[in-house]
Design an enzyme around this catalytic site. Structure first.
Site, mmCIF file in Angstrom:
data_model
loop_
_atom_site.group_PDB
_atom_site.id
_atom_site.type_symbol
_atom_site.label_atom_id
_atom_site.label_comp_id
_atom_site.label_asym_id
_atom_site.label_seq_id
_atom_site.Cartn_x
_atom_site.Cartn_y
_atom_site.Cartn_z
ATOM 1 N N HIS A 36 0.856 -1.194 0.000
ATOM 2 C CA HIS A 36 0.000 0.000 0.000
ATOM 3 C C HIS A 36 0.887 1.237 0.000
ATOM 4 O O HIS A 36 1.688 1.425 0.908
ATOM 5 C CB HIS A 36 -0.916 0.004 1.222
ATOM 6 C CG HIS A 36 -2.097 -0.909 1.082
ATOM 7 N ND1 HIS A 36 -3.293 -0.682 1.703
ATOM 8 C CD2 HIS A 36 -2.255 -2.044 0.354
ATOM 9 C CE1 HIS A 36 -4.149 -1.645 1.378
ATOM 10 N NE2 HIS A 36 -3.537 -2.490 0.567
ATOM 11 N N TYR A 52 -9.055 5.725 7.436
ATOM 12 C CA TYR A 52 -9.147 6.103 8.850
ATOM 13 C C TYR A 52 -10.129 7.277 8.920
ATOM 14 O O TYR A 52 -9.826 8.341 8.395
ATOM 15 C CB TYR A 52 -7.797 6.560 9.395
ATOM 16 C CG TYR A 52 -6.788 5.445 9.574
ATOM 17 C CD1 TYR A 52 -6.004 4.987 8.510
ATOM 18 C CD2 TYR A 52 -6.593 4.852 10.818
ATOM 19 C CE1 TYR A 52 -5.064 3.976 8.682
ATOM 20 C CE2 TYR A 52 -5.656 3.836 11.003
ATOM 21 C CZ TYR A 52 -4.905 3.402 9.937
ATOM 22 O OH TYR A 52 -3.977 2.400 10.113
ATOM 23 N N PRO A 105 -4.235 0.701 18.684
ATOM 24 C CA PRO A 105 -3.969 0.213 17.326
ATOM 25 C C PRO A 105 -4.056 1.261 16.219
ATOM 26 O O PRO A 105 -3.770 0.957 15.057
ATOM 27 C CB PRO A 105 -5.047 -0.857 17.124
ATOM 28 C CG PRO A 105 -6.103 -0.545 18.107
ATOM 29 C CD PRO A 105 -5.467 0.130 19.266
ATOM 30 N N LYS A 123 0.938 -0.011 14.957
ATOM 31 C CA LYS A 123 2.332 -0.148 15.401
ATOM 32 C C LYS A 123 2.623 -1.346 16.299
ATOM 33 O O LYS A 123 3.794 -1.688 16.512
ATOM 34 C CB LYS A 123 2.757 1.133 16.154
ATOM 35 C CG LYS A 123 2.899 2.348 15.267
ATOM 36 C CD LYS A 123 4.193 2.312 14.472
ATOM 37 C CE LYS A 123 4.189 3.231 13.290
ATOM 38 N NZ LYS A 123 3.940 2.605 12.001
ATOM 39 N N TYR A 138 4.058 6.455 9.871
ATOM 40 C CA TYR A 138 3.179 5.324 9.540
ATOM 41 C C TYR A 138 3.957 4.215 8.838
ATOM 42 O O TYR A 138 3.779 3.035 9.141
ATOM 43 C CB TYR A 138 2.000 5.796 8.671
ATOM 44 C CG TYR A 138 0.907 4.760 8.577
ATOM 45 C CD1 TYR A 138 -0.146 4.748 9.492
ATOM 46 C CD2 TYR A 138 0.936 3.784 7.587
ATOM 47 C CE1 TYR A 138 -1.132 3.777 9.429
ATOM 48 C CE2 TYR A 138 -0.045 2.799 7.525
ATOM 49 C CZ TYR A 138 -1.079 2.810 8.443
ATOM 50 O OH TYR A 138 -2.057 1.847 8.377
#
Ligand code: FAD
Ligand code: PHB
Length: 396
Positions: free
Chosen positions: A79, A207, A299, A303, A391
């Site tokens: 991704h 998100y 979450p 990580k 990220y």
């Protein structure tokens, strides 16, 4: 070799057959260091736990190095970005353009299965369903572990003990209370997650921040989706029918996604509380803490599993340096080195959680700050780069 009962001595005794313990075991075995892994649960139980789904490039590299990366390379999905959504409208963070990096979507369940298969191939044991595990003399030159296995009391002598036994394991509690410092934040909500044999609603994760609460659209593969909703801590899984879950998810995600969402029966449904936690130090004598045994992140930053992998990276290097070069520098600095990265991932996970969730005690000012932060992120390449850099994973 699984199930052998005559194991009395090893170089590194590993407590916990989750991702941290198995990955450490593989890296050490490949480096010529003998290990025994003991695990409280059955293999089937460990492999039935649905957990993380996003791997950083560093984690991917370690799995390859452990000889367990072949299926991930074939079946994982790269991704290059993710969507953030605010009030049903999304924008994209382009990891590749901003940082040159990307992440791999591959479930923890699959990764754990691959590590078990690599362990089987190595011929070294994982003793399952051990009970009453106790660590002895970790601050001496001859540590050992006592446990019950197949109805018999066992003693395993070793040079070092790796405590990879998760948040509820015995390792952390074996460090004398006066030496252990704990740092914790418990969040006033949980995540209700479902796994659904339906095509994911989006090609990348979404998100979503919404006045009704956070939502996340994730996936495992083109036929398997993973979705989450922020829910009050008092909620129970029984309260949430599949229908209620899908209706609530549609309300929180971008309109276009809501319209194209394919729903179906859930094949797993669970609620996980959210917590930030760090224990210091991560070494006491010859005992090392690794992964969830030492720290927990909410979450939201994806990580947890990746931090377990970075601990394993530092610890495997340290132990190989000891056995190969008779150099203990890595062992002596393990706690400090691992914790420096842990705290950065704690910061990012806390930041993402605070940015995207609704908090019960939030004031009007807090809400405006959250809105301003999200607006800034949407408009600033610098802000997006900072998010993307964290990220995709900070370097080991
Ligand atoms: P674990 O996976 O917990 O493994 C520890 C192992 O030790 C277990 O197999 C346990 O049975 C064993 N054990 C415990 N006590 C003993 C003992 N006394 N003796 C022997 N063995 C013992 N992270 C994300 O990034 N995204 C997510 O969506 C996500 N969801 C999660 C959902 C849940 C319910 C949980 C608990 C965690 C989730 N995480 C998620 C975090 C991520 O899964 C963990 O960070 C990761 O599993 C850490 O790996 P570990 O090997 O350190 O610990
Ligand atoms: C998941 O797919 O389970 C997942 C993905 C990203 C997260 C958390 C969980 O931040």
């Amino acid at each position: 070799m699984n199930g052998s009962t005559d194991i009395r001595r090893t170089q590194v005794a590993i407590i916990g057959g989750g991702p941290a313990g198995l990955l450490l075991g593989q890296l050490l075995e490949r480096g010529g260091v003998d290990t025994v892994i003991i695990e409280r649960r059955s293999r089937e139980y460990v492999l039935s736990r649905i957990r993380a789904g996003v791997l950083e490039a560093g984690t991917v590299g370690l799995l390859r190095e452990a000889g367990a990366g072949e299926r991930m390379d074939r079946e994982g999905f790269e991704h290059e970005g993710t969507y953030l959504a605010v009030a049903n409208r999304g924008f994209r963070i382009d990891f590749k353009r901003l940082t040159g990096g990307s992440v791999t979507v591959y479930g923890q369940t699959e990764l754990t299965r691959d590590l078990y298969e690599a362990r089987d191939a190595s011929g070294r044991p994982v003793l399952h369903e051990v009970e009453q595990v106790r660590i002895h003399d970790a601050d001496s030159a001859s540590p050992w572990i006592g446990f019950n296995y197949q109805g018999r009391q066992q003693r395993l002598d070793c040079d070092y003990i790796a405590g990879c036994d998760g948040f509820h394991g015995v390792s952390r509690g074996s460090i004398p209370a006066e030496l252990l410092r704990e740092f914790e934040r418990v969040y006033p909500f949980g995540w209700l997650g479902i796994l659904s044999p339906t095509p994911p609603v989006s090609d990348e994760l979404i998100y979503a921040s919404h006045e009704r609460g956070f939502a996340l659209c994730s996936m495992r593969n083109p036929r398997l989706s993973r979705y989450y909703l922020q829910v009050p801590l008092q909620d129970s899984v029984e309260q949430w029918s599949d229908r209620a879950f899908w209706d609530e998810l549609r309300r929180r995600i971008p309109h276009a996604a809501a319209e194209s969402l394919v729903t179906g029966e859930s094949i797993e449904k669970s609620i996980a509380p959210l917590r930030s936690y760090v224990a210091e130090p991560m070494r006491w004598g010859r005992l090392f803490l690794c992964g969830d045994a030492a720290h927990i992140v909410p979450p939201t930053g994806a990580k947890g599993l990746n931090l377990a992998a970075s601990d394993v990276y530092y610890l495997s290097r340290a132990l190989l340096q000891h056995y190969r070069e008779n150099d203990d520098h890595g062992i002596e600095t393990y706690s400090e080195t691992a914790l420096a990265r842990v705290w950065k991932a704690e910061r990012f996970s806390w930041y993402m959680t605070r940015l995207l969730h609704r908090f019960p005690e939030q004031s009007e000012f807090d809400l405006r700050m959250q809105e301003a932060e999200l607006n800034y992120l949407e408009s600033s390449a610098a802000a997006q780069t900072a998010l993307a850099e964290n990220y995709i994973g900070l370097p080991f």
